[in-house]
Scaffold this active site. Structure first.
Site, short mmCIF file in Angstrom:
data_model
loop_
_atom_site.label_atom_id
_atom_site.label_comp_id
_atom_site.label_asym_id
_atom_site.label_seq_id
_atom_site.Cartn_x
_atom_site.Cartn_y
_atom_site.Cartn_z
N CYS A 75 38.42 36.72 41.53
CA CYS A 75 39.28 37.52 40.66
C CYS A 75 38.40 38.59 40.03
O CYS A 75 37.45 38.27 39.30
CB CYS A 75 39.93 36.65 39.59
SG CYS A 75 40.90 37.58 38.38
N CYS A 213 45.04 43.93 38.22
CA CYS A 213 44.45 43.09 39.26
C CYS A 213 43.23 43.81 39.81
O CYS A 213 43.36 44.86 40.46
CB CYS A 213 45.45 42.81 40.38
SG CYS A 213 44.77 41.82 41.73
#
Length: 276
Positions: A75, A213
């Protein structure tokens, strides 16, 4: 029984951080409960971090549990939050981050935290996607996408205006398409006219749109360069939650830069966790 946490966010992508030494019998169950924005603290994931200060620069081992209770290999914004957490505790401006997708280097640069991302790939068996060659501008479940793994898989679609797309409708069929044996994130982008792209992402594991993101921003930049849509460096890829920039260093690896904020500290209960 409770365990302490710190809440951080990177351009709106928010995480609870719990030291890995804390005894949490069922990490997935805790993540499912506490990521819930109605009944829990509310977050896009829970980061369990182990800090190893004997190294120079210090190292932090990062494990991310998502709101569905499962782990994700990587991530981008989570890594930037982990880096800030580690740098605050070690008094340094550079750390190494060990993730399931590889080891990253992160540093503080003015007001941003910059992470050198893992190696990316368009190779179908490494994304993974069921195809004989890289998937570029091909239709999957009604959406024209290009597919890349930037630590996690992304199906990237370039559209005229991201704000005009009903992402909650068009993304799930692609996210669950049979050609993706492990599922995929779905990221849409629209050009800003200056070599950058506005971004929105429907995240696997969150099962909805997030404010930001990081791996999606990198996916947009690398796909755009592959398709000849930009030669900018850095590539501005602002999500709804703030500003991100993707650059390419002299080793050809992308870097992700943006701000990180420490929101607050608290404690979460270990009692009566939901079933995973």
């Amino acid at each position: 029984m409770t365990v302490p946490f710190q809440k951080y966010h990177g351009t709106g992508n928010d995480f609870l951080i719990i030291h890995a030494s804390e005894h949490v019998p069922n990490r997935g169950a805790l993540a499912k409960r506490e990521c819930d924005r109605t009944d829990g603290v509310g977050a896009d994931g829970v980061l369990f971090l182990a800090l190893e200060e004997r190294f120079n620069p210090p190292r932090v081992v990062m494990t991310l549990f998502q709101p569905d209770g499962k782990t994700a290999e990587m991530c981008g914004n989570g890594a930037r939050c982990a880096a800030e957490w580690a740098m605050e505790r070690t008094g340094t401006d550079s750390v190494m981050i060990d993730t399931q997708a590889g080891t990253l280097r992160a540093e503080r640069d003015d007001e941003n935290v910059v992470v050198e991302m893992t190696d990316l790939t368009f190779a179908p068996d490494e994304v993974p996607v069921e195809a004989d060659e890289p998937v570029l501008e091909e239709e999957i479940e009604g959406l024209e996408v290009s597919v890349v793994n930037t630590g996690v898989p992304h199906a990237v679609s370039f559209v005229d205006d991201v704000d005009e797309v009903d992402l909650e409708t068009v993304a799930p069929p692609v996210r669950h398409a049979d050609v993706f044996p492990e599922g995929t994130n779905v990221t849409i982008a629209s050009p800003d006219g200056e070599g950058g792209f506005d971004q929105r992402t429907y995240e696997r594991g969150v099962e909805g749109e997030t404010d930001s993101c990081g791996t999606g921003a990198v996916a947009i930049a690398v796909v755009a360069r592959r398709l000849g849509l930009t030669d900018a460096d850095p590539v501005d890829v602002p999500p709804p939650g703030g500003d991100l920039q993707v650059s390419f260093n002299d080793r050809g690896r992308p870097t992700l830069a943006g701000p990180v904020e420490h929101e607050f500290d608290g404690e979460v209960s270990l009692e009566s966790p939901v079933e995973s």
